[in-house]
Design an enzyme around this catalytic site. Structure first.
Site, PDB file in Angstrom:
ATOM      1  N   GLU A  90      52.584  38.247  65.087  1.00 36.60           N
ATOM      2  CA  GLU A  90      53.945  38.604  65.429  1.00 36.60           C
ATOM      3  C   GLU A  90      54.033  39.075  66.867  1.00 36.60           C
ATOM      4  OE1 GLU A  90      55.900  41.653  62.939  1.00 36.60           O
ATOM      5  OE2 GLU A  90      57.127  39.921  62.430  1.00 36.60           O
ATOM      6  N   LYS A 106      61.968  33.159  59.668  1.00 34.69           N
ATOM      7  CA  LYS A 106      60.718  32.469  60.029  1.00 34.69           C
ATOM      8  C   LYS A 106      59.766  32.589  58.861  1.00 34.69           C
ATOM      9  CE  LYS A 106      58.397  36.392  62.226  1.00 34.69           C
ATOM     10  NZ  LYS A 106      57.986  37.028  63.454  1.00 34.69           N
ATOM     11  N   ASP A 134      39.997  39.135  54.754  1.00 38.84           N
ATOM     12  CA  ASP A 134      41.317  38.671  55.122  1.00 38.84           C
ATOM     13  C   ASP A 134      41.901  37.740  54.054  1.00 38.84           C
ATOM     14  OD1 ASP A 134      43.518  38.410  56.721  1.00 38.84           O
ATOM     15  OD2 ASP A 134      42.337  38.164  58.537  1.00 38.84           O
ATOM     16  N   ASP A 162      31.120  36.987  58.843  1.00 36.79           N
ATOM     17  CA  ASP A 162      32.414  37.621  58.814  1.00 36.79           C
ATOM     18  C   ASP A 162      33.360  36.718  59.610  1.00 36.79           C
ATOM     19  OD1 ASP A 162      34.363  39.606  58.587  1.00 36.79           O
ATOM     20  OD2 ASP A 162      33.844  40.371  60.562  1.00 36.79           O
ATOM     21  N   THR A 205      36.813  37.861  61.164  1.00 35.69           N
ATOM     22  CA  THR A 205      37.506  38.522  62.256  1.00 35.69           C
ATOM     23  C   THR A 205      36.518  39.126  63.235  1.00 35.69           C
ATOM     24  OG1 THR A 205      39.012  39.164  60.529  1.00 35.69           O
ATOM     25  CG2 THR A 205      39.402  40.079  62.711  1.00 35.69           C
ATOM     26  N   LYS A 230      30.816  41.813  49.644  1.00 39.90           N
ATOM     27  CA  LYS A 230      30.087  40.975  50.592  1.00 39.90           C
ATOM     28  C   LYS A 230      28.593  41.112  50.347  1.00 39.90           C
ATOM     29  CE  LYS A 230      33.311  40.944  54.465  1.00 39.90           C
ATOM     30  NZ  LYS A 230      33.491  41.169  55.897  1.00 39.90           N
TER      31      LYS A 230
END
Lengths: 373, 1153
Positions: B478, B542, B658, B387, B389, B755
């Site tokens: 952010e 941005k 992701d 994985d 993250t 997965k």
């Protein structure tokens, strides 16, 4: 080389990071730093290198070869087959007319000569071959507690109540309990062997055969016991019957020595120690050395073996032998062991040489070889 | 609070009929219970006190081996067949059964405890009597799928984080129906709420929910927006009420977990095959001996009958003999094999638990082997599925570098002191003082740069106390940027739909927010248009560098070049970059634009397109300010670990839910992707960018394959428009074939179930051992699917750990787990098996040879007690110490030469081939061990002339020779002689001699005459020189060929192990003399300098701009909770240091002790 990340981790336990709530010492689950748990026990890590293997080979070779010679040199053995298979054999007639229940004994004389004198104590064996004393059903067929003097196994009513060992079946009881019971006892070797020396002048001299001290001490004194209570064995064995193949009851096995009767008869004990292999020999008697020690126990010359031929072996292609043997410090003559030691020793030595040459030829190359990454 | 706590579950109710539709009514327990929907309780324990003994025994005898031994026991009770007394089988069997029983009972006790803990997790349930209304607090992990009713936030919004579900860490918004939102937190209203829910049956689709709510006769439709799934974490929300829709196993998370299958190792499977073959072999041996017996009985036995008791006819005798030999020769597969294997695995698992080098002090987590039966498989891993993250990354973003107006800042120098700024976040670190100086000196570009960061975002501030700011960011990137601006003196303080208040260098400035040009995946940028207090209109933008550069004013071309250089540098370091630009806007133009914007916004059709065109129009001619570089912090040691593992020839695939950019970025920063690699093709959703061929993987899913340099793949291009599912039959081979050609595979946007499918695919077609490593609930399915599942006990809760086989706190421990523990476990297990089979085959073959000399009568060679104790006592501990302590090379060398790992992958240490060698070897040994004593003894006597070749002496000799020979063999196999090995080996031999002297003593015989008939044998034969000479000869003959062969092999065909061992020994001796120290670890060069590559990655989703501007996002007066619920805050929250992200530090309490 890539770094092992763990190296710096080891014991990198920052004091500030002991855990939550400052209870670092209490809740610390850090494993113990013992050599065992961390698999860091001090250890000897031998590797097979030329420095260790080759000397070992040579040393083994150099040790084995002399041992082999020592083993091969010692000991004298004489072996006489008296089964009587050939027509020419003196025991041929006896062997033909065999039966367990023969009341008449058949005797035969076998002539033989000794080329060498037998010094010191000479041991006389009887040998049987193709006799499966190691057959499972045969080996089982005995009652050790009976042989140890357990009287209950001699009493008819108890045995009929199936309280005594069943291993002896079908040699457990006839009408009365059989003592000793079982197939081993039933097939007791019952030839009688006598040895005569023929003087150069032609007269026969009987050679004294000692029948005591042929069984293991432990067997004679611990494993085998007569039932206690009465010194008169006839009374003790009253109510029992002899094994079907036997001519005499167990308490009359040795007519000459009353202490050698019953279960502690040494011939019987020797027989009861079953052989491991189908060809075996068992100690029959000892010819003790002459007290003056001047003349050999069995001088060179002609001898007669007088056999009272009782034991039938022809039915299963068995052989009967008489063996005379002297004993060295390490037991009876053992040609195999000696030859084996010499062979293995030489092989070791040669192998050492071969490996040495290979090592010289190829060893250098590999030692310098880099480990490819 | 206590009175409201309640246990969530009762017993699990079985559901027979497949559910078509789910029907619930709030506050109506009778109705809800009548459906017998699954409860929230989870039950994993197997036994209770009464059922334990019968059930456990029943289960144990279901194992083939145990049943077989029971069968043997039955055979032994038949006197005609019994060649061994009953105790030879009963003693080991009872031992094995009781040990297994003890283990099972302790396991089950653990499970009971675990269940209790899980089922007792506390949630507030509304009184008024219904189980299905639940009150949730901030940062609580949801335990059931809920229909959201009302929340503390305006407009009944709820913010959740779904990292557990899909690995995405950005916040998501759910909104309750207005009609239920009116319930607010009024207990009476909630208690009287009697809505009825009809919805789909339990399923595994995380992104879809359909159902209806009927309230007061009106029906409202329910979609995914209203549902809070189990595994989500509540963020930014004080409280919310929900109605339980799915509980326990019905929840979507659980439905996504995949099946739990009982894992077996490949050695296990091989062993099963071997055991079956051995049985076949056993039968053949028995058959040969039985036929021999028939012939013997026919030819000899009949004549010999006078001497033998109970003669039977030859065929029947052969039949009985067959079974007798089955009993005798069963030692080829002794019962102790299984128990020893279990013990070895258990021991090696304990080593993992005990390893200090896999202990993570920061979270006080040692590694844990949760499954104790898979250890040797760890030494055979070929594929790792990881994985991203939380596994590779820490899931923490830090503002690391920036380039402002052509000047790059952030080279590590010394930590910057932000104490001048009393609003600064104390956790923020920056290492370049010059930037602070520039800001404080008032460099306009630098100030503009940070002003942009402070204005252009969708972050929500929260100021609980004066000066204590919390930022609730939709994406961690952010948050990092805004926090950076905050520390550099541009503190974003608060926002309303129309205003943004910023403290600029200590001065309060309020900007008017005119528009938010929202982010989306195509635009890859976001802009805000603000009016400063001076009335100046500015657009701040941005976004991805490529996108921004396209829209720059031509005057910036010089700056662009320099910035591009910097960007490449940042990207080369694996940083996530954004380019920043601004533009001053003419007020009149703005008026016009705003009008058109409003029009477009209210347009009924093609609204999106119209808005896009408008945005495009205004985001033009921008002035470049610079770029930011945010580090998605990798866990410590990840690149090194990956490098080590790939040196060990382990392929690593990253499977993540992701985005592609993010995943690729991480791929670069952890060295999996390198610049010399070529992207061969990228599978996208519907279109192919790059020079690629597309496979449609799944809706929303794509897969990135990267190959080393040229071979340009040509794949038959599948049709692009039609939906093909790569994981369905026709595509999967193609997928696998391509993937396996690649050095690195990264699969993005995969769902948890996909997965698992990828793992299954590799398992199925590659016949390789797979390992899956993950930390979140979204990894559970793949953890379960892989041969070995590893859970990182990190920040995303415990689901992954609970379903894993091994768990630890850091990804980098994986290399130690595999390269050290796995390697050793595999080596030990193989050594054990080889040696174990050797010793037992040797033992048994001697019986076989003896059969030819005892009339095939199933007479044993050895004493019956020796047969009973051989495996249990005389050889058990030495072989266990070998297989628990042996190391061919130590851990340091294992890391130095990861290639040492490859023999495991190739099954080199124990395979069918190795097994055949073992059998041949033991055949040779048994020949030596039988025929040497036979030849040495058959014609000899003791030194006092008495016999020595009697059965008992021969048995003693044979068994002693055997024991010595196998002990020496053990010594040869031992590479690592610790005191324990020595002790056990010598101890066992001593015990053997002690036991035989005891058993053959007068006392034992007289106590139990029938059991110890060997009286005096030891005394009478072990004092004989030729007995010892025979033993010496047999031992030497057994060992000699082995030593010669091994010596030659090391000399001529050394394996890497031999080389390393040879080197290790010289090395160690040198170290002892302090002459040579281990080479210092080389720092891995992670930088890439060459090609231009965008480091753009932004875990942001569309839709936040709307929220910000519509004001939904903004808090009115926070509704206070009813006094009934006295506790207002988790105590943790107050002690948290200020941070833009307070999530990561909160961990769940571990479930199992």
């Amino acid at each position: 080389m890539a770094p092992s990340y763990n190296a710096k981790e080891e014991d990198g336990h920052q004091p500030g990071a002991t855990g939550h709530g400052g209870a670092g010492t209490m809740t610390n689950k850090k494993p113990d730093n013992t050599a065992f748990k961390q698999q860091r026990l001090p250890a000897w890590q031998p590797i097979l290198t030329a420095g260790t293997v080759l000397p070992a080979f040579f040393v083994i070779g150099l040790i084995f070869i002399p041992i082999g010679f020592i083993l091969i040199v010692y000991g004298l053995t004489l072996l006489i087959d008296y089964t009587g298979v050939d027509m020419s054999s003196p025991c041929y007639n006896c062997s033909q007319s065999y039966s367990w229940n023969n009341t008449q004994s058949c005797t035969c004389s076998v002539h033989f000569s000794l080329d060498q004198p037998f010094e010191s104590n000479v041991f006389m064996y009887y040998g049987l071959s193709n006799f499966y004393q190691n057959h499972r059903r045969y080996v089982k067929s005995r009652d050790d507690s009976q042989l140890n003097g357990d009287k209950t196994s001699l009493q008819y009513h108890i045995c009929t109540l199936n309280r005594c060992s069943k291993e002896c079946e079908p040699y457990r009881s006839s009408d009365k309990p059989i003592a000793p019971c079982g197939a081993i006892a039933n097939s007791l070797f019952n030839d009688t062997l006598e040895l005569y020396y023929i003087d150069p002048n032609g007269s026969r001299t009987a050679i004294p055969l000692v029948k005591k001290g042929i069984a293991w001490w432990t067997d004679k004194h611990v494993k085998f016991r007569n039932p206690s209570g009465n010194n008169n064995l006839t009374v003790v064995f009253q109510g029992t019957s002899k094994p079907v193949n036997w001519r005499k009851p167990v308490f009359e096995l040795d007519p000459l020595d009353s202490d050698n009767n019953g279960f502690i008869n040494e011939d019987f004990i020797v027989w009861m120690r079953t052989a491991a292999l189908p060809t075996f020999r068992k100690l029959y008697c000892i010819i003790q050395k002459k007290p003056n020690n001047m003349t050999p126990t069995l001088p060179r010359g002609e001898y007669i073996l007088e056999v009272t031929y009782n034991y039938p072996v022809r039915s299963f292609d068995g052989r009967k032998r008489m063996i005379l043997s002297t004993i060295s410090w390490m037991g009876g003559k053992n040609p195999f062991l000696g030859i084996a030691y010499i062979t293995v020793g030489s092989v070791c030595f040669c192998l050492g040489l071969v490996l040495l040459s290979i090592h010289y030829r190829y060893g250098k190359r590999n030692n310098s070889a880099e480990i490819s990454s | 609070m206590g009175s409201l706590l309640s246990q969530l579950g009762l017993e699990c109710g079985g559901k027979d009929v497949r559910e078509k539709e789910r029907h619930l009514r709030a506050n109506d327990r009778e109705l809800n219970l009548s459906y017998k929907y699954a409860d929230n309780a989870i039950k994993t324990s197997k036994y209770n006190i009464f059922t334990f003994l019968p059930l456990n025994l029943f289960e144990q005898f279901q194992r083939l081996a145990n049943a077989y031994f029971l069968f043997l026991l039955c055979l032994q009770s038949i006197p005609e067949v019994s060649s061994l007394p009953w105790y030879t089988t009963v003693v080991p069997l009872v031992l094995v059964l009781s040990m297994t029983m003890a283990k099972d009972s302790s396991d089950d006790m653990n499970r009971h405890r675990c269940d209790k803990q899980v089922n007792n997790r506390k949630v507030e349930i509304l009184i008024g009597g219904d189980l299905s209304l639940i009150l949730l607090y901030l940062s609580l992990l949801l335990q059931a799928d809920l229909l959201l009713l009302s929340s503390s936030e305006p407009l009944n919004l709820v913010y959740i984080e779904t990292a557990e579900l899909d690995g995405e860490t950005n916040l998501k918004v759910k909104q309750a129906l207005t009609v239920t939102g009116k319930l607010e937190d009024s207990i009476e209203k909630l208690a009287n709420f009697n809505g009825e829910v009809r919805c789909e049956p339990p399923n595994n689709r995380l992104d879809k929910f359909t159902g209806t709510l009927t309230l007061n006769g009106e029906t409202y439709s329910l979609d995914n927006e209203r549902i809070l799934l189990r595994g989500c974490t509540l963020r930014n929300t004080q409280w919310c009420f929900g109605l339980v829709v799915f509980g326990g196993p019905d929840t979507k998370l659980m439905q996504n977990c995949g099946r739990t299958t009982f894992k077996r190792t490949s050695i296990d499977r091989l062993m099963n095959v071997l055991v079956l073959n051995i049985f076949g072999f056993l039968m053949i041996m028995c058959l040969i001996l039985a036929i021999g017996n028939g012939i013997w009985e026919y030819q000899e036995g009949s004549k010999f009958a006078a001497f033998l008791p109970k003669g039977v006819n030859a065929p029947f005798s052969a039949f009985l003999t067959f079974w007798s030999y089955v009993i005798i020769l069963n030692t080829v597969v002794p019962i102790s094999l299984y128990i020893s294997v279990e013990i070895i695995r258990l021991g090696n698992s304990f080593y993992i638990n005990w390893d200090r080098k896999m202990y993570y002090p920061k979270s006080d987590t040692p590694a844990e082997a949760r499954t104790t039966t898979l250890n040797e498989e760890l030494g055979q891993i070929k594929y790792i599925f990881s994985d991203k993250t939380g596994t590779l990354t820490q899931n923490i973003m830090t503002f690391n570098k920036c380039s402002i107006n052509g000047k790059s800042y952030g080279e590590p120098w010394q930590k910057v002191d932000f104490s001048w700024n009393n609003l600064a976040d104390p956790k923020f670190c920056f290492h370049d003082n010059s930037l602070v100086e520039e800001v404080r000196e008032g460099n306009p570009e630098v100030q503009a740069f940070f002003r942009l960061l402070a204005l252009c975002h969708t972050v929500m501030p929260e100021e609980k106390k004066e000066g204590e700011l919390y930022y609730q960011a939709q994406s961690p990137d952010e948050g990092a940027l805004v926090t950076a601006a905050r520390n550099f003196g541009f503190v974003f303080r608060s926002r309303t739909p129309e205003r943004i208040t910023v403290v600029e260098m200590g001065e309060l400035v309020t900007y008017e927010l005119l528009a938010v040009l929202d982010f989306n995946n195509v635009r890859k940028r976001m802009s805000v248009i603000v009016r400063s207090p001076e009335g100046k209109l500015t657009l701040y933008c941005k976004g991805a560098d490529t996108i921004i550069f396209e829209r720059l004013n031509p005057s910036c071309s010089n700056l662009t070049e320099v910035t591009t250089e910097h960007l490449n540098e940042f990207a080369g370091e694996g940083l996530r970059t954004l380019a920043l630009a601004y533009k001053d806007i003419d007020p009149e133009y703005m008026e016009d634009w705003k009008l058109r914007h409003h029009e477009a916004n209210t347009a009924m059709d093609e609204r999106e397109e119209k808005l896009d065109a408008l945005y495009e129009e205004i985001e033009k001619g921008l002035q470049l300010l610079g770029s930011t570089a945010v580090e998605d912090k990798l866990q410590d040691g990840v690149p090194q670990t990956i490098e080590q593992l790939s040196k060990a020839d382990i392929k690593i695939w990253v499977l993540t839910g992701d985005k592609q950019e993010t995943a690729e970025n991480i791929g670069y920063s952890c060295n999996m992707l390198r610049d010399e690699m070529n992207e061969v093709f990228i599978v996208l959703k519907h279109h192919s960018t790059w020079n690629s061929i597309s496979l449609v993987f799944h809706e929303q899913s794509f897969i990135t394959f990267l190959l080393p340099i040229p071979p340009h793949l040509t794949l038959p291009p599948p049709s692009l428009s039609t939906q093909a599912f790569a994981l369905e039959k026709d595509m999967e081979m193609e997928l696998l074939r391509t993937a396996c050609m690649c050095q690195t595979v990264i699969c993005c946007r995969v769902t948890p179930l996909q997965k698992a499918q990828v793992v299954e695919l590799v398992k199925k077609y590659k016949q390789a051992v797979t390992l899956a490593v993950g930390d979140g609930a979204n990894d559970v399915s793949m953890i379960k699917a892989a041969h070995i599942g590893v859970g990182i006990s990190g920040q995303e809760g415990m689901q992954a750990v609970l379903s894993s086989d091994y768990s630890f706190a850091q990804f980098r421990y994986l290399q130690r787990l595999l390269l050290v523990h796995g390697r050793w476990s595999y080596l030990r297990m193989c050594k054990f098996l080889r040696y174990f089979f050797y010793k037992n085959f040797t033992f048994t073959f001697v019986h076989f040879w003896y059969g030819f000399f005892c009339g095939f009568s199933a007479q044993t060679v050895y004493d019956e007690w020796f047969i009973t104790l051989y495996n249990l006592v005389y050889t058990a501990l030495p072989v266990l110490s070998l297989s628990l302590l042996d190391q061919d090379v130590n851990d340091w060398w294992s890391f130095q030469y990861p290639q040492l790992y490859t023999p495991g992958q190739l099954n080199q240490y124990f395979s069918k081939r190795a097994f055949v060698y073992t059998v041949l070897h033991s055949g040779y040994s048994s020949l030596v061990l039988f025929f040497i004593p036979w030849a040495a003894m058959y014609d000899t006597v003791r030194d006092d002339g008495k016999e020595i070749v009697d059965y008992q002496s021969f048995a003693l000799l044979a068994q002693t020779c055997l024991l010595i020979a196998v002990s020496i063999q053990l010594g040869l196999d031992t590479h690592y002689w610790t005191a324990v090995n020595q002790f056990f080996l010598w101890g066992s031999l001593s015990v053997y001699f002690a036991v035989i002297f005891t058993m053959y003593s007068n006392g034992m015989f007289l106590t139990l005459i029938s059991s110890f008939p060997f009286i005096g044998t030891a005394r009478n034969s072990l004092n004989q020189p030729n007995v010892w000479l025979t033993m010496l000869l047999t031992s030497i003959l057994c060992v000699l060929p082995v030593v010669a062969y091994r010596f030659l092999r090391i000399l001529l065909w050394p394996t890497i192990n031999d080389k390393v061992r040879g080197r290790g020994s010289t090395h160690l001796s040198l170290v002892r003399q302090d002459k040579v120290l281990p080479p210092a670890p080389r720092r891995v060069q992670a930088r890439r300098t060459s090609t231009r590559r965008s480091g753009y990655a932004f875990s942001h989703a569309q839709g936040y701009g709307d929220l910000v501007t519509s004001g939904k996002f903004l808090r009115r007066t926070p509704k206070s909770r009813p006094a009934l619920f006295s506790q207002t805050d988790s105590p943790l929250a107050q002690t948290q240091p200020q941070s833009y992200r307070t999530i990561s530090e909160w961990e769940e309490p571990p479930l199992s002790p």
